[in-house]
Design a protein around this motif. Structure first.
Motif, mmCIF file in Angstrom:
data_model
loop_
_atom_site.group_PDB
_atom_site.id
_atom_site.type_symbol
_atom_site.label_atom_id
_atom_site.label_comp_id
_atom_site.label_asym_id
_atom_site.label_seq_id
_atom_site.Cartn_x
_atom_site.Cartn_y
_atom_site.Cartn_z
ATOM 1 N N LYS A 129 -8.476 -8.215 -7.730
ATOM 2 C CA LYS A 129 -9.647 -7.499 -8.241
ATOM 3 C C LYS A 129 -10.710 -7.293 -7.166
ATOM 4 O O LYS A 129 -11.600 -6.456 -7.323
ATOM 5 N N GLU A 130 -10.611 -8.034 -6.069
ATOM 6 C CA GLU A 130 -11.605 -7.943 -4.997
ATOM 7 C C GLU A 130 -11.301 -6.820 -4.014
ATOM 8 O O GLU A 130 -12.111 -6.533 -3.134
ATOM 9 N N LEU A 131 -10.135 -6.185 -4.146
ATOM 10 C CA LEU A 131 -9.729 -5.151 -3.197
ATOM 11 C C LEU A 131 -10.206 -3.775 -3.660
ATOM 12 O O LEU A 131 -10.082 -3.426 -4.824
ATOM 13 N N SER A 132 -10.720 -2.985 -2.720
ATOM 14 C CA SER A 132 -11.291 -1.676 -3.055
ATOM 15 C C SER A 132 -10.311 -0.527 -2.872
ATOM 16 O O SER A 132 -10.595 0.593 -3.271
ATOM 17 N N PHE A 133 -9.144 -0.787 -2.265
ATOM 18 C CA PHE A 133 -8.191 0.281 -1.977
ATOM 19 C C PHE A 133 -7.019 0.256 -2.966
ATOM 20 O O PHE A 133 -6.815 -0.714 -3.692
ATOM 21 N N ASP A 134 -6.252 1.339 -2.985
ATOM 22 C CA ASP A 134 -5.103 1.452 -3.888
ATOM 23 C C ASP A 134 -3.908 0.668 -3.351
ATOM 24 O O ASP A 134 -3.633 0.687 -2.147
ATOM 25 N N THR A 169 0.837 -1.194 0.000
ATOM 26 C CA THR A 169 0.000 0.000 0.000
ATOM 27 C C THR A 169 0.881 1.256 0.000
ATOM 28 O O THR A 169 2.033 1.220 0.417
ATOM 29 N N GLY A 170 0.318 2.355 -0.449
ATOM 30 C CA GLY A 170 0.956 3.661 -0.298
ATOM 31 C C GLY A 170 2.217 3.876 -1.112
ATOM 32 O O GLY A 170 2.550 3.121 -2.030
ATOM 33 N N GLU A 171 2.934 4.953 -0.728
ATOM 34 C CA GLU A 171 4.216 5.318 -1.327
ATOM 35 C C GLU A 171 5.287 5.287 -0.242
ATOM 36 O O GLU A 171 4.988 5.535 0.929
ATOM 37 N N LEU A 172 6.513 5.024 -0.637
ATOM 38 C CA LEU A 172 7.562 4.770 0.345
ATOM 39 C C LEU A 172 8.701 5.778 0.271
ATOM 40 O O LEU A 172 8.963 6.371 -0.770
ATOM 41 N N GLU A 184 2.880 1.052 6.180
ATOM 42 C CA GLU A 184 2.145 0.511 5.044
ATOM 43 C C GLU A 184 2.095 -1.009 5.194
ATOM 44 O O GLU A 184 2.833 -1.593 5.998
ATOM 45 N N LEU A 185 1.234 -1.658 4.429
ATOM 46 C CA LEU A 185 1.118 -3.111 4.489
ATOM 47 C C LEU A 185 1.731 -3.749 3.248
ATOM 48 O O LEU A 185 1.477 -3.308 2.125
ATOM 49 N N LYS A 195 8.911 -1.047 -10.154
ATOM 50 C CA LYS A 195 7.534 -1.080 -9.651
ATOM 51 C C LYS A 195 7.418 -0.637 -8.187
ATOM 52 O O LYS A 195 6.307 -0.511 -7.668
ATOM 53 N N ILE A 196 8.534 -0.422 -7.525
ATOM 54 C CA ILE A 196 8.493 0.019 -6.129
ATOM 55 C C ILE A 196 7.884 1.424 -6.072
ATOM 56 O O ILE A 196 8.362 2.337 -6.766
ATOM 57 N N PRO A 197 6.839 1.640 -5.277
ATOM 58 C CA PRO A 197 6.160 2.945 -5.262
ATOM 59 C C PRO A 197 6.908 3.997 -4.445
ATOM 60 O O PRO A 197 6.567 4.297 -3.302
#
Length: 309
Positions: free
Chosen positions: A261-266, A149-152, A250-251, A224-226
């Protein structure tokens, strides 16, 4: 001794334990009771750009994040506070306000506390939570994708700039001062993910924790690392900073690609789980072993001379 060596020594002495994940767990009817504890020592953990209120709130976030990483809903917070005899009242009041603010943000009760005298400020927090399905580090499966999740990068860059006396941009400072636990994301992941861990010590170190516990090979792709946009702009080696930046909360999680596809978060898919052992990074067309970067207690602290900005 390093932190990891101390942990290993204690685990070898314990005959009956459920340690080795973000939180301990015990079966409770048809659910799981989660228990965690996480300590903050003022001298080593608190840069002077943080206020006492921000420190108090961060202790709550640290512990709630452990519950989130296990797929749980946080219920309660408790803590022990050790302070010098000459502690200033405004510092104590700020810590108390921060703990209260954190408890309100995560909708949890403060259920217990203790105080004692020490040579410096130490806040040892803890949290209780409940989970229907556990997320464990040891359940990553070959074929899973690795996501985050998120940016690092912001907390480590803030610390490096502070150590060198350089002004810290507001957008970098924000996450270092006021991190957020990914509670709602953890609850969603409890339904679909195979494994998870929160980034408290650095992405690199957390990936190694999953790989070792699950006895698998993890391969991530550098591109691909955010990396946070401001970190990429300010740093000459943003990938290294993103891999080593701790206290992100972050997780990192693994699951079959079709279930993303089942996840609603970014989130960002950064790699995959394979058969084998270890953690590797693909840089262009070359795959190499990923060094264990990030924070570890008892190693002398952060040597900012080893880092480029």
């Amino acid at each position: 001794m390093k932190e990891s060596e101390i942990i290993e020594m204690f685990l070898n002495e314990f005959e009956n334990h459920k340690l080795g994940d973000d939180a301990g767990f015990r079966k409770l009817n048809d659910s799981w009771l989660l228990i965690t504890t996480d300590m903050l020592v003022w001298k080593t953990d608190v840069p002077d750009f943080m206020t006492p209120e921000e420190v108090g709130k961060k202790v709550v976030t640290m512990n709630v994040s452990d519950i989130a990483a296990m797929g749980g809903k946080p219920l309660s917070f408790f803590f022990s506070l050790a302070v010098p005899r000459d502690i200033k009242k405004n510092i104590l009041k700020g810590i108390a306000k921060g703990i209260s603010k954190g408890a309100k943000e995560y909708d949890i009760e403060i259920v217990s506390g203790d105080t004692n005298e020490a040579s410096e400020i130490i806040i040892d927090g803890g949290a209780l939570g409940i989970a229907r399905r556990l997320l464990l580090r040891r359940n990553a499966k070959p074929g899973d994708v690795v996501c985050v999740t998120g940016e690092l990068g912001r907390p480590l860059l803030a610390l490096l700039l502070w150590l060198r006396g350089i002004d810290i941009p507001k957008e970098i400072l924000e996450k270092a001062k006021n991190p957020k636990a990914r509670v709602e994301e953890g609850l969603e992941l409890s339904e679909v993910a195979n494994s998870a861990i929160d980034i408290s010590d650095g992405l690199s170190k957390e990936l190694w924790e999953i790989a070792r516990a699950s006895e698998v090979k993890i391969v991530i792709e550098e591109e691909k690392i955010p990396v946070n946009e401001k970190v990429a702009e300010m740093s000459s080696d943003p990938t290294k900073i993103a891999l080593a930046s701790g206290e992100e909360f972050e997780l990192v999680f693994t699951l079959p690609k079709e279930r993303t596809k089942e996840l609603s978060f970014d989130f960002t898919i950064i790699g995959r789980v394979e058969r084998g052992r270890g953690v590797f990074i693909k840089r262009r067309d070359k795959v190499e072993k990923l060094p264990i970067l990030g924070w570890e207690h008892m190693t002398g602290g952060l040597d900012d001379k080893l880092w480029k900005i």
